[in-house]
Design a protein around this motif. Structure first.
Motif, PDB file in Angstrom:
ATOM      1  N   LEU A  78       0.963  -1.450   0.107  1.00 28.99           N
ATOM      2  CA  LEU A  78       0.306  -0.267   0.118  1.00 28.99           C
ATOM      3  C   LEU A  78       0.925   1.233  -0.209  1.00 28.99           C
ATOM      4  CD1 LEU A  78      -3.498  -0.754   2.425  1.00 28.99           C
ATOM      5  CD2 LEU A  78      -3.387  -0.459   0.557  1.00 28.99           C
ATOM      6  N   GLN A  79       0.617   1.875  -0.805  1.00 28.32           N
ATOM      7  CA  GLN A  79       1.184   3.504  -1.501  1.00 28.32           C
ATOM      8  C   GLN A  79       0.622   4.046   0.121  1.00 28.32           C
ATOM      9  OE1 GLN A  79       3.651   4.154  -3.625  1.00 28.32           O
ATOM     10  NE2 GLN A  79       3.787   1.395  -3.109  1.00 28.32           N
ATOM     11  N   ARG A  80       1.234   5.240   0.216  1.00 27.77           N
ATOM     12  CA  ARG A  80       0.800   6.523   1.669  1.00 27.77           C
ATOM     13  C   ARG A  80       0.188   7.401   0.444  1.00 27.77           C
ATOM     14  NH1 ARG A  80       4.600   8.694   5.815  1.00 27.77           N
ATOM     15  NH2 ARG A  80       5.481   6.551   5.026  1.00 27.77           N
ATOM     16  N   LEU A  81       0.682   7.382  -0.706  1.00 29.43           N
ATOM     17  CA  LEU A  81      -0.550   8.760  -1.145  1.00 29.43           C
ATOM     18  C   LEU A  81      -0.345   7.908  -2.852  1.00 29.43           C
ATOM     19  CD1 LEU A  81       2.124  11.452  -1.281  1.00 29.43           C
ATOM     20  CD2 LEU A  81       0.388  11.531   0.211  1.00 29.43           C
ATOM     21  N   ILE A  82      -2.073   8.554  -2.895  1.00 25.18           N
ATOM     22  CA  ILE A  82      -2.442   7.596  -4.169  1.00 25.18           C
ATOM     23  C   ILE A  82      -3.070   8.796  -4.730  1.00 25.18           C
ATOM     24  CG2 ILE A  82      -2.785   5.456  -3.201  1.00 25.18           C
ATOM     25  CD1 ILE A  82      -5.861   6.121  -2.768  1.00 25.18           C
ATOM     26  N   PRO A  83      -3.120   8.516  -6.632  1.00 22.84           N
ATOM     27  CA  PRO A  83      -4.143   9.363  -7.374  1.00 22.84           C
ATOM     28  C   PRO A  83      -5.454   9.385  -6.789  1.00 22.84           C
ATOM     29  CG  PRO A  83      -2.949   8.117  -8.652  1.00 22.84           C
ATOM     30  CD  PRO A  83      -2.708   7.225  -7.342  1.00 22.84           C
ATOM     31  N   ASP A  84      -6.718  10.429  -6.501  1.00 17.92           N
ATOM     32  CA  ASP A  84      -7.418  11.133  -6.519  1.00 17.92           C
ATOM     33  C   ASP A  84      -8.452  10.775  -6.915  1.00 17.92           C
ATOM     34  OD1 ASP A  84      -9.973  11.134  -5.205  1.00 17.92           O
ATOM     35  OD2 ASP A  84      -9.425  13.498  -4.933  1.00 17.92           O
ATOM     36  N   ALA A  85      -9.104   8.777  -6.676  1.00 15.50           N
ATOM     37  CA  ALA A  85     -10.304   8.201  -7.256  1.00 15.50           C
ATOM     38  C   ALA A  85     -11.264   9.329  -7.925  1.00 15.50           C
ATOM     39  CB  ALA A  85     -10.626   6.452  -6.751  1.00 15.50           C
ATOM     40  N   ALA A  86     -12.041  10.066  -6.584  1.00 11.92           N
ATOM     41  CA  ALA A  86     -13.232  11.057  -7.081  1.00 11.92           C
ATOM     42  C   ALA A  86     -12.604  12.288  -8.292  1.00 11.92           C
ATOM     43  CB  ALA A  86     -13.727  11.025  -5.604  1.00 11.92           C
ATOM     44  N   ALA A  87     -11.959  12.567  -8.926  1.00 10.12           N
ATOM     45  CA  ALA A  87     -10.923  13.681  -8.725  1.00 10.12           C
ATOM     46  C   ALA A  87     -12.019  14.106 -10.827  1.00 10.12           C
ATOM     47  CB  ALA A  87      -9.828  13.414  -9.631  1.00 10.12           C
ATOM     48  N   GLN A 125      -6.035  22.153 -23.830  1.00  9.48           N
ATOM     49  CA  GLN A 125      -6.133  20.819 -25.612  1.00  9.48           C
ATOM     50  C   GLN A 125      -7.568  20.316 -24.410  1.00  9.48           C
ATOM     51  OE1 GLN A 125      -4.432  19.011 -27.593  1.00  9.48           O
ATOM     52  NE2 GLN A 125      -2.321  21.463 -27.394  1.00  9.48           N
ATOM     53  N   PRO A 126      -7.945  20.173 -25.437  1.00  8.91           N
ATOM     54  CA  PRO A 126      -9.872  19.676 -24.773  1.00  8.91           C
ATOM     55  C   PRO A 126      -9.374  18.151 -24.885  1.00  8.91           C
ATOM     56  CG  PRO A 126      -9.405  19.709 -27.210  1.00  8.91           C
ATOM     57  CD  PRO A 126      -7.716  19.993 -26.856  1.00  8.91           C
ATOM     58  N   ARG A 127     -10.093  17.383 -23.385  1.00 12.41           N
ATOM     59  CA  ARG A 127      -9.631  16.064 -23.051  1.00 12.41           C
ATOM     60  C   ARG A 127     -10.562  14.949 -24.714  1.00 12.41           C
ATOM     61  NH1 ARG A 127     -13.774  12.708 -20.096  1.00 12.41           N
ATOM     62  NH2 ARG A 127     -14.937  14.697 -20.560  1.00 12.41           N
ATOM     63  N   LEU A 128     -11.424  15.268 -25.092  1.00 11.90           N
ATOM     64  CA  LEU A 128     -12.271  13.958 -25.685  1.00 11.90           C
ATOM     65  C   LEU A 128     -11.690  15.144 -27.603  1.00 11.90           C
ATOM     66  CD1 LEU A 128     -14.717  13.365 -24.382  1.00 11.90           C
ATOM     67  CD2 LEU A 128     -13.027  11.900 -25.323  1.00 11.90           C
ATOM     68  N   VAL A 129     -11.027  14.632 -28.637  1.00  9.04           N
ATOM     69  CA  VAL A 129     -11.179  15.168 -30.000  1.00  9.04           C
ATOM     70  C   VAL A 129     -11.756  14.072 -31.152  1.00  9.04           C
ATOM     71  CG1 VAL A 129      -8.515  16.109 -29.556  1.00  9.04           C
ATOM     72  CG2 VAL A 129      -9.154  14.043 -30.773  1.00  9.04           C
ATOM     73  N   VAL A 130     -12.714  14.863 -31.887  1.00 12.16           N
ATOM     74  CA  VAL A 130     -13.378  14.493 -33.012  1.00 12.16           C
ATOM     75  C   VAL A 130     -12.542  12.822 -34.071  1.00 12.16           C
ATOM     76  CG1 VAL A 130     -13.892  14.662 -35.330  1.00 12.16           C
ATOM     77  CG2 VAL A 130     -14.418  16.214 -33.687  1.00 12.16           C
ATOM     78  N   ASP A 131     -12.510  11.785 -33.890  1.00 10.91           N
ATOM     79  CA  ASP A 131     -12.138  10.590 -34.009  1.00 10.91           C
ATOM     80  C   ASP A 131     -11.653  10.804 -35.646  1.00 10.91           C
ATOM     81  OD1 ASP A 131     -11.312   8.723 -35.326  1.00 10.91           O
ATOM     82  OD2 ASP A 131     -12.926   7.117 -34.492  1.00 10.91           O
ATOM     83  N   PHE A 185      -3.971  15.712 -23.823  1.00  8.79           N
ATOM     84  CA  PHE A 185      -4.295  16.110 -23.229  1.00  8.79           C
ATOM     85  C   PHE A 185      -3.860  15.162 -21.659  1.00  8.79           C
ATOM     86  CE2 PHE A 185      -7.763  15.856 -19.495  1.00  8.79           C
ATOM     87  CZ  PHE A 185      -7.909  16.497 -19.953  1.00  8.79           C
ATOM     88  N   ALA A 186      -3.333  16.105 -20.891  1.00  6.89           N
ATOM     89  CA  ALA A 186      -1.792  15.482 -19.872  1.00  6.89           C
ATOM     90  C   ALA A 186      -2.072  15.470 -18.771  1.00  6.89           C
ATOM     91  CB  ALA A 186      -0.471  16.109 -20.406  1.00  6.89           C
ATOM     92  N   TRP A 187      -3.634  15.931 -18.539  1.00  4.02           N
ATOM     93  CA  TRP A 187      -4.720  16.187 -16.747  1.00  4.02           C
ATOM     94  C   TRP A 187      -3.577  14.367 -16.189  1.00  4.02           C
ATOM     95  CZ3 TRP A 187      -7.917  13.583 -14.107  1.00  4.02           C
ATOM     96  CH2 TRP A 187      -8.698  14.051 -12.884  1.00  4.02           C
ATOM     97  N   ARG A 188      -3.325  14.593 -14.427  1.00  6.62           N
ATOM     98  CA  ARG A 188      -3.626  13.655 -14.275  1.00  6.62           C
ATOM     99  C   ARG A 188      -4.359  13.810 -12.420  1.00  6.62           C
ATOM    100  NH1 ARG A 188      -2.142  11.573 -18.257  1.00  6.62           N
ATOM    101  NH2 ARG A 188       0.327  10.756 -18.902  1.00  6.62           N
ATOM    102  N   PRO A 189      -4.352  13.600 -12.087  1.00  4.69           N
ATOM    103  CA  PRO A 189      -6.072  13.665 -10.743  1.00  4.69           C
ATOM    104  C   PRO A 189      -4.745  13.728  -9.934  1.00  4.69           C
ATOM    105  CG  PRO A 189      -5.607  11.381 -11.732  1.00  4.69           C
ATOM    106  CD  PRO A 189      -4.607  11.278 -12.238  1.00  4.69           C
ATOM    107  N   PRO A 190      -5.146  14.439  -8.292  1.00  5.26           N
ATOM    108  CA  PRO A 190      -4.140  15.058  -7.703  1.00  5.26           C
ATOM    109  C   PRO A 190      -3.784  13.702  -6.448  1.00  5.26           C
ATOM    110  CG  PRO A 190      -6.498  15.723  -7.405  1.00  5.26           C
ATOM    111  CD  PRO A 190      -6.558  15.271  -9.166  1.00  5.26           C
TER     112      PRO A 190
END
Length: 180
Positions: free
Chosen positions: A27-36, A45-51, A80-85
């Motif tokens: 178990l890691q002390r810090l994890i990505p926020d699953a609720a983000a 950059q948009p999250r989604l683009v036209v196929d 799109f380079a966003w990562r959860p906190p």
């Protein structure tokens, strides 16, 4: 005395775990926020683009009155380079001292066995351990340091070899330099 050395080496080898012990996931002390929730746009950059698939066009049979307005298929944007906190893991429990000591002993045991084996091999093969010890007596700390650099052992494996040097009368300064 030899049988005691053999039993010691066998016991150390039995407890050795040089496999994936250092790679086990705990178990890691810090994890990505699953609720983000990712934003629709991040750093321009948009999250989604036209196929970009050529088949992603409005069908000729599409009728806006019957089918509603046509929208092209959207796919995740590779730019799109966003990562959860990163947040504290509520399920994290720090390892106990006994667990940490056991893990470190398992990591060190193969190297200790290697060093004991190397010392035993040098003694059994009647290789010039005494000559090497004599050379270290004359060369002093510099010779000990150079010999320590030339050996492929970590500190756990070097300790039994250093003990053999001390037993053969090598000055402590040369032995300490060999270890460092």
């Amino acid at each position: 005395m030899r049988s005691l050395d053999t039993i010691t080496v066998l016991l150390l080898a039995a407890g050795a775990d040089a496999g994936d012990s250092c790679c086990k996931k705990r178990l890691q002390r810090l994890i990505p926020d699953a609720a983000a929730v990712p934003p629709d746009v991040h750093e321009g950059q948009p999250r989604l683009v036209v196929d970009p698939d050529p088949a992603n066009v409005r069908p000729e049979s599409w009728d806006d009155e019957d089918d509603g307005p046509w929208e092209p298929e959207m796919v995740p944007n590779p730019a799109f380079a966003w990562r959860p906190p990163i947040v504290p893991n509520p399920e994290y429990t720090p390892p106990t001292l006994a667990t940490e000591l056991e893990e470190e002993a398992r990591k060190a045991a193969p190297w200790v066995v290697l060093g004991v084996g190397l010392s035993a091999l040098l003694e059994a093969a009647q290789l010039p351990v005494e000559a090497l010890a004599g050379l270290l007596r004359c060369a002093g700390p510099l010779g000990g340091a150079l010999l320590g650099l030339a050996t492929p052992l970590c500190s756990c494996g070097s300790l039994p070899v250093a003990a053999a040097f001390v037993r053969d009368g090598v000055p402590l300064g040369a032995v300490v330099a060999f270890l460092t």
